[in-house]
Design an enzyme around this catalytic site. Structure first.
Site, PDB file in Angstrom:
ATOM      1  N   GLY A 175       2.188   2.226  10.721  1.00  0.00           N
ATOM      2  CA  GLY A 175       3.167   3.298  10.569  1.00  0.00           C
ATOM      3  C   GLY A 175       3.852   3.695  11.865  1.00  0.00           C
ATOM      4  O   GLY A 175       4.518   4.725  11.933  1.00  0.00           O
TER       5      GLY A 175
ATOM      6  N   LYS B 272       0.212   4.236  -0.255  1.00  0.00           N
ATOM      7  CA  LYS B 272      -0.383   5.450   0.333  1.00  0.00           C
ATOM      8  C   LYS B 272      -0.087   6.645  -0.579  1.00  0.00           C
ATOM      9  O   LYS B 272       0.038   6.471  -1.784  1.00  0.00           O
ATOM     10  CB  LYS B 272       0.125   5.661   1.767  1.00  0.00           C
ATOM     11  CG  LYS B 272      -0.062   4.395   2.611  1.00  0.00           C
ATOM     12  CD  LYS B 272       0.067   4.622   4.080  1.00  0.00           C
ATOM     13  CE  LYS B 272      -0.145   3.286   4.790  1.00  0.00           C
ATOM     14  NZ  LYS B 272      -0.209   3.431   6.242  1.00  0.00           N
TER      15      LYS B 272
ATOM     16  N   ASN C  50       0.877  -1.170   0.000  1.00  0.00           N
ATOM     17  CA  ASN C  50       0.000   0.000   0.000  1.00  0.00           C
ATOM     18  C   ASN C  50       0.914   1.219   0.000  1.00  0.00           C
ATOM     19  O   ASN C  50       1.482   1.574   1.027  1.00  0.00           O
ATOM     20  CB  ASN C  50      -0.889  -0.027   1.256  1.00  0.00           C
ATOM     21  CG  ASN C  50      -1.667   1.260   1.433  1.00  0.00           C
ATOM     22  OD1 ASN C  50      -1.738   2.093   0.527  1.00  0.00           O
ATOM     23  ND2 ASN C  50      -2.266   1.423   2.602  1.00  0.00           N
TER      24      ASN C  50
ATOM     25  N   HIS D  82      -9.695   1.399   4.729  1.00  0.00           N
ATOM     26  CA  HIS D  82      -8.422   1.556   5.435  1.00  0.00           C
ATOM     27  C   HIS D  82      -8.645   2.497   6.622  1.00  0.00           C
ATOM     28  O   HIS D  82      -9.423   3.440   6.539  1.00  0.00           O
ATOM     29  CB  HIS D  82      -7.359   2.127   4.490  1.00  0.00           C
ATOM     30  CG  HIS D  82      -5.995   2.088   5.079  1.00  0.00           C
ATOM     31  ND1 HIS D  82      -5.564   3.026   5.985  1.00  0.00           N
ATOM     32  CD2 HIS D  82      -4.975   1.204   4.931  1.00  0.00           C
ATOM     33  CE1 HIS D  82      -4.334   2.722   6.362  1.00  0.00           C
ATOM     34  NE2 HIS D  82      -3.948   1.618   5.730  1.00  0.00           N
TER      35      HIS D  82
ATOM     36  N   GLU E  71      -5.817  -4.792  10.469  1.00  0.00           N
ATOM     37  CA  GLU E  71      -4.794  -3.771  10.684  1.00  0.00           C
ATOM     38  C   GLU E  71      -5.076  -3.013  11.976  1.00  0.00           C
ATOM     39  O   GLU E  71      -5.848  -2.051  11.970  1.00  0.00           O
ATOM     40  CB  GLU E  71      -4.780  -2.774   9.522  1.00  0.00           C
ATOM     41  CG  GLU E  71      -4.406  -3.387   8.188  1.00  0.00           C
ATOM     42  CD  GLU E  71      -3.767  -2.349   7.273  1.00  0.00           C
ATOM     43  OE1 GLU E  71      -2.682  -2.651   6.755  1.00  0.00           O
ATOM     44  OE2 GLU E  71      -4.315  -1.255   7.101  1.00  0.00           O
TER      45      GLU E  71
ATOM     46  N   SER F  36       3.076  -2.162  10.365  1.00  0.00           N
ATOM     47  CA  SER F  36       4.521  -2.231  10.614  1.00  0.00           C
ATOM     48  C   SER F  36       5.127  -3.603  10.304  1.00  0.00           C
ATOM     49  O   SER F  36       6.049  -4.052  10.988  1.00  0.00           O
ATOM     50  CB  SER F  36       4.853  -1.804  12.048  1.00  0.00           C
ATOM     51  OG  SER F  36       4.455  -0.456  12.271  1.00  0.00           O
TER      52      SER F  36
ATOM     53  N   GLU G   2      -7.034   4.877   7.751  1.00  0.00           N
ATOM     54  CA  GLU G   2      -6.807   6.301   7.459  1.00  0.00           C
ATOM     55  C   GLU G   2      -8.021   6.908   6.759  1.00  0.00           C
ATOM     56  O   GLU G   2      -8.346   8.074   6.967  1.00  0.00           O
ATOM     57  CB  GLU G   2      -5.521   6.460   6.619  1.00  0.00           C
ATOM     58  CG  GLU G   2      -4.284   6.215   7.472  1.00  0.00           C
ATOM     59  CD  GLU G   2      -3.085   5.656   6.735  1.00  0.00           C
ATOM     60  OE1 GLU G   2      -3.018   5.765   5.488  1.00  0.00           O
ATOM     61  OE2 GLU G   2      -2.195   5.096   7.413  1.00  0.00           O
TER      62      GLU G   2
END
Ligand code: PGA
Length: 251
Positions: A173, A11, A9, A95, A167, A212, A97
């Site tokens: 991250g 991003k 991904n 996701h 996730e 991560s 985010e």
């Protein structure tokens, strides 16, 4: 035996020049790997570049979100059919985010999942709890709610053509990976929940771990019985890291 799937991904990273270097290195290296599947999910403007670079290779590609609408007056949105036009196999939906920064609700994520499948794409449905939710002991409750919203919208059979990515938000991250045991416990919970509705679908469902993942921890994560590969953010932008993670998925 389920196959494993590793998806990068990217991003909101990349440029034509950076992508060319990354794709040029990935294509031959991943072609040699065979076995487990691999893909990259890239920003919309680079889909044409990625399509050109990866066509005819075993590496698939996709986008990171899509509109829940098929077409019309939705300025700035991108439909599933448009992604299909550029050869996408996958699209990430829900996701964390998107959920937290762009206020996507469980119901909207479910509509996006449905729109993806209607366009012939395989949705990668992301679910996962925040740190406060984990510490409050509500991880399973949150993951079940996110999953159930989609099951209610599309039915359990639709998961025969979907991927789920667990996730945990606190691991994305942050460099803080869930331990293999922590991740496995939630993966098993997800698979059992699906199995309570359809055992066959549950048995073949690819459930990726994301948060991560790096070359150094991929092996022990992917060795867990219900972890079928990973959704890789930061490490997917580093050729050697991503390749070693894909190798780990070969078993
Ligand atoms: P990360 O991101 O690997 O950088 O933690 C994973 C993701 O958000 O998909």
């Amino acid at each position: 035996m389920r196959r494993k799937l590793v998806v990068g991904n990217w991003k909101m990273h990349g440029s034509l020049a950076e992508n060319a270097a990354l794709l040029g290195a990935l294509r031959p290296a991943l072609a040699d790997l065979g076995g487990a599947g691999s893909a990259v999910c890239v920003p919309f403007p680079y889909l044409a570049q990625v399509q050109q670079a990866l066509s005819g290779s075993p590496v698939a590609w996709g986008a990171q979100t899509l509109s829940e609408y098929a077409k019309g007056a939705y300025t700035g949105e991108v439909s599933g059919a448009m992604l299909k036009d550029f050869g996408c196999t996958y699209v990430i939906v829900g996701h964390s985010e998107r959920r937290s920064l762009f206020a996507e609700s469980d119901a909207q994520v479910a509509l996006k999942f449905e729109a993806a499948q209607k366009a012939g794409l395989i949705p990668i449905l992301c679910v996962g709890e925040s740190l406060a939710e984990r510490e409050g002991g509500t991880t399973e409750h949150v993951v079940a709610r996110q999953l159930d919203a989609v099951i209610q919208q599309v039915g359990i059979k639709a998961f025969a053509h979907a991927v789920v990515a667990y996730e945990p938000v606190w691991a994305i991250g942050t460099g803080k990976t869930a331990t293999p045991a922590q991740a496995q416990a939630v993966h098993a919970f997800i698979r059992e929940r699906v199995a309570s509705l359809d055992e066959g679908v549950a048995e073949s469902l690819i459930i990726q771990y994301g948060g991560s993942v790096k070359a150094a921890n991929a092996n022990e994560l992917f060795a867990q019985p219900d972890i079928d590969g990973g959704l890789i953010g930061g490490a997917s932008l580093v050729v050697e890291e991503f390749l070693r993670i894909c190798e780990a998925a070969q078993g």
